[in-house]
Design a protein around this motif. Structure first.
Motif, short mmCIF file in Angstrom:
data_model
loop_
_atom_site.label_atom_id
_atom_site.label_comp_id
_atom_site.label_asym_id
_atom_site.label_seq_id
_atom_site.Cartn_x
_atom_site.Cartn_y
_atom_site.Cartn_z
N SER A 157 15.11 -6.37 -5.15
CA SER A 157 14.79 -7.75 -5.51
C SER A 157 13.41 -8.11 -5.00
CB SER A 157 15.82 -8.72 -4.91
OG SER A 157 15.72 -8.75 -3.49
N GLU A 158 12.81 -9.11 -5.61
CA GLU A 158 11.48 -9.57 -5.18
C GLU A 158 11.54 -10.13 -3.76
OE1 GLU A 158 7.56 -9.58 -5.79
OE2 GLU A 158 9.05 -8.91 -7.25
N GLU A 159 12.63 -10.79 -3.44
CA GLU A 159 12.81 -11.34 -2.09
C GLU A 159 12.80 -10.22 -1.04
OE1 GLU A 159 15.85 -14.40 0.25
OE2 GLU A 159 16.32 -13.73 -1.80
N MET A 160 13.49 -9.13 -1.35
CA MET A 160 13.53 -7.99 -0.43
C MET A 160 12.13 -7.40 -0.27
SD MET A 160 15.35 -6.00 1.52
CE MET A 160 17.10 -5.95 1.05
N ARG A 161 11.44 -7.19 -1.39
CA ARG A 161 10.10 -6.59 -1.32
C ARG A 161 9.14 -7.45 -0.50
NH1 ARG A 161 11.87 -4.45 -6.25
NH2 ARG A 161 11.54 -6.36 -7.43
N ASN A 162 9.24 -8.78 -0.67
CA ASN A 162 8.35 -9.68 0.07
C ASN A 162 8.62 -9.62 1.57
OD1 ASN A 162 7.03 -10.55 -2.24
ND2 ASN A 162 8.38 -12.31 -2.55
N LEU A 163 9.90 -9.59 1.95
CA LEU A 163 10.23 -9.50 3.37
C LEU A 163 9.73 -8.18 3.96
CD1 LEU A 163 13.89 -10.88 3.78
CD2 LEU A 163 11.77 -11.89 4.60
N LEU A 164 9.96 -7.09 3.27
CA LEU A 164 9.53 -5.78 3.77
C LEU A 164 8.00 -5.72 3.94
CD1 LEU A 164 11.87 -3.36 1.79
CD2 LEU A 164 11.94 -3.85 4.24
N LYS A 165 7.27 -6.32 3.02
CA LYS A 165 5.81 -6.35 3.16
C LYS A 165 5.39 -7.13 4.41
CE LYS A 165 4.85 -5.96 -1.80
NZ LYS A 165 4.48 -6.69 -3.03
N ILE A 166 6.05 -8.25 4.65
CA ILE A 166 5.74 -9.07 5.84
C ILE A 166 6.00 -8.28 7.12
CG2 ILE A 166 6.51 -11.08 7.18
CD1 ILE A 166 7.04 -12.46 4.43
N TYR A 167 7.11 -7.52 7.14
CA TYR A 167 7.49 -6.79 8.34
C TYR A 167 6.69 -5.51 8.55
CZ TYR A 167 11.60 -9.87 8.07
OH TYR A 167 12.43 -10.95 8.00
N LEU A 168 6.30 -4.85 7.46
CA LEU A 168 5.69 -3.52 7.57
C LEU A 168 4.17 -3.53 7.62
CD1 LEU A 168 8.00 -1.60 5.06
CD2 LEU A 168 8.11 -1.56 7.57
N ARG A 169 3.54 -4.49 7.02
CA ARG A 169 2.07 -4.49 6.95
C ARG A 169 1.40 -4.52 8.33
NH1 ARG A 169 1.14 -8.03 1.39
NH2 ARG A 169 1.22 -6.22 -0.03
N PRO A 170 1.90 -5.32 9.30
CA PRO A 170 1.28 -5.26 10.64
C PRO A 170 1.42 -3.89 11.28
CG PRO A 170 2.60 -7.26 10.40
CD PRO A 170 2.89 -6.40 9.22
N MET A 171 2.52 -3.19 11.01
CA MET A 171 2.71 -1.84 11.55
C MET A 171 1.71 -0.86 10.92
SD MET A 171 6.84 -1.34 11.65
CE MET A 171 7.95 -2.55 12.37
N ILE A 172 1.51 -1.00 9.61
CA ILE A 172 0.55 -0.13 8.90
C ILE A 172 -0.85 -0.37 9.46
CG2 ILE A 172 -0.51 0.37 6.66
CD1 ILE A 172 2.20 -0.60 5.41
N LYS A 173 -1.18 -1.63 9.69
CA LYS A 173 -2.49 -2.00 10.23
C LYS A 173 -2.70 -1.41 11.62
CE LYS A 173 -5.51 -6.03 10.58
NZ LYS A 173 -5.58 -7.51 10.48
N ALA A 174 -1.60 -1.31 12.37
CA ALA A 174 -1.67 -0.77 13.75
C ALA A 174 -1.67 0.75 13.77
CB ALA A 174 -0.50 -1.31 14.57
N ASN A 175 -1.61 1.38 12.58
CA ASN A 175 -1.72 2.85 12.45
C ASN A 175 -0.47 3.59 12.94
OD1 ASN A 175 -3.10 5.11 11.52
ND2 ASN A 175 -4.04 5.50 13.52
N ILE A 176 0.72 3.10 12.61
CA ILE A 176 1.92 3.87 12.92
C ILE A 176 1.96 5.13 12.07
CG2 ILE A 176 3.28 1.82 13.56
CD1 ILE A 176 4.82 2.27 10.84
N ASP A 177 2.56 6.18 12.62
CA ASP A 177 2.79 7.37 11.79
C ASP A 177 4.29 7.70 11.70
OD1 ASP A 177 3.02 8.22 14.40
OD2 ASP A 177 1.73 9.97 14.19
N TYR A 178 5.12 6.93 12.41
CA TYR A 178 6.58 7.03 12.30
C TYR A 178 7.17 5.63 12.21
CZ TYR A 178 6.83 12.03 13.22
OH TYR A 178 6.72 13.38 13.12
N LEU A 179 8.14 5.48 11.31
CA LEU A 179 8.90 4.24 11.21
C LEU A 179 10.36 4.56 11.47
CD1 LEU A 179 9.21 1.22 10.48
CD2 LEU A 179 9.50 1.93 8.09
N VAL A 180 10.91 4.00 12.54
CA VAL A 180 12.31 4.23 12.91
C VAL A 180 13.16 3.10 12.34
CG1 VAL A 180 13.93 4.49 14.82
CG2 VAL A 180 11.60 5.38 15.03
N LEU A 181 14.20 3.47 11.62
CA LEU A 181 15.13 2.49 11.07
C LEU A 181 16.28 2.30 12.06
CD1 LEU A 181 15.23 3.59 7.32
CD2 LEU A 181 13.68 1.98 8.46
#
Length: 259
Positions: A157-181
């Motif tokens: 859903s668009e709602e899910m995609r928007n939330l994931l972008k909000i949560y993940l973009r700061p991590m991408i900016k910080a240069n993570i190379d692993y994402l733990v679920l």
């Protein structure tokens, strides 16, 4: 010795089916009983005592079904309640914890991200795990709203995609190379997460490790089912099982019941 009794699993809803799938793939002869406590999802918003009480209620239900081992297929329940469960009940327990350590040990950028529930990130067990990892920067993010959307059948859903972008973009900016679920619901979001994160970022969940540990504990306690037969798998839900059925599909050896 062996045992034909079923493996019991519980979660605050459908998320733990990601763990069930790994166990079923590794141990196809084992009967299973899965309890989806969707009515009380998400556990991550509840107090520690509420989580303990709900977990105990789930365990007692599974023990009434004659389960030989209990898999706590929920990060929040594991990190908040498993010590109490092991003290109270005389049955082997398998927990599920975020795979922070392997991610930290393998990270090249010394920066990893973890997406989890508030209940997991605030738990004593999780914080003890993190305290020992001084060589890596850990970016923690509570996945507000994700479990509710998954339980509501709104993964794509668009709602899910928007939330994931909000949560993940700061991590991408910080240069993570692993994402733990850090929630058993979140593996169902991997296709959406992969659309957002760079290709070099590895996603880690605990499913395979939990399945291997379940097998090891069954072997240690002489509880493996050595009979080759088509397993019976029963899924109990206390809310509309439609989403559960959509995720698991229909099979001759899968049945759904209310509790």
């Amino acid at each position: 010795m062996s045992s034909t009794k079923p493996i019991g699993l519980f979660d605050s809803g459908i998320g733990g089916t990601s763990i069930w799938k790994e166990i079923h793939n590794l141990l196809p002869n084992e009967d299973t009983i899965y309890l989806a406590d969707s009515k009380n999802a998400p556990y991550g918003k509840k107090t520690k005592q509420e989580i303990i009480d709900l977990s105990a209620k789930n365990v007692e239900f599974l023990l009434e079904q004659n389960c030989k081992i209990i898999v706590v297929a929920c990060n929040t329940a594991t990190t908040n309640a498993i010590n109490e469960l092991r003290t109270k009940y005389n049955v082997p327990f398998i927990g599920i914890e975020p795979a922070i350590k392997p991610a930290a040990n393998q990270s090249s950028t010394q920066t990893i991200g973890i997406l989890a529930t508030k209940g997991t990130l605030n738990s004593e067990l999780f914080n003890k795990q993190v305290e020992n990892l001084t060589n890596v920067n850990i970016l923690e993010q509570v996945g507000y709203g994700l479990v509710e959307l998954i339980e509501g059948g709104k993964i794509d859903s668009e709602e899910m995609r928007n939330l994931l972008k909000i949560y993940l973009r700061p991590m991408i900016k910080a240069n993570i190379d692993y994402l733990v679920l850090g929630c058993s619901h979140y593996p169902y979001l991997i296709p959406e997460i992969e659309k957002i994160i760079p290709k070099h970022v590895r996603i880690i969940d605990s499913g395979q490790a939990v399945a291997k540990q379940t097998k090891a504990v069954l072997e240690k306690n002489d509880l493996l089912n050595v009979n080759e037969h088509k397993s019976q798998n029963i899924f109990y839900a206390n809310s509309d099982p439609k989403v559960l059925k959509n995720i698991l599909g229909f099979s001759n050896n899968v049945s759904y019941k209310d509790f």
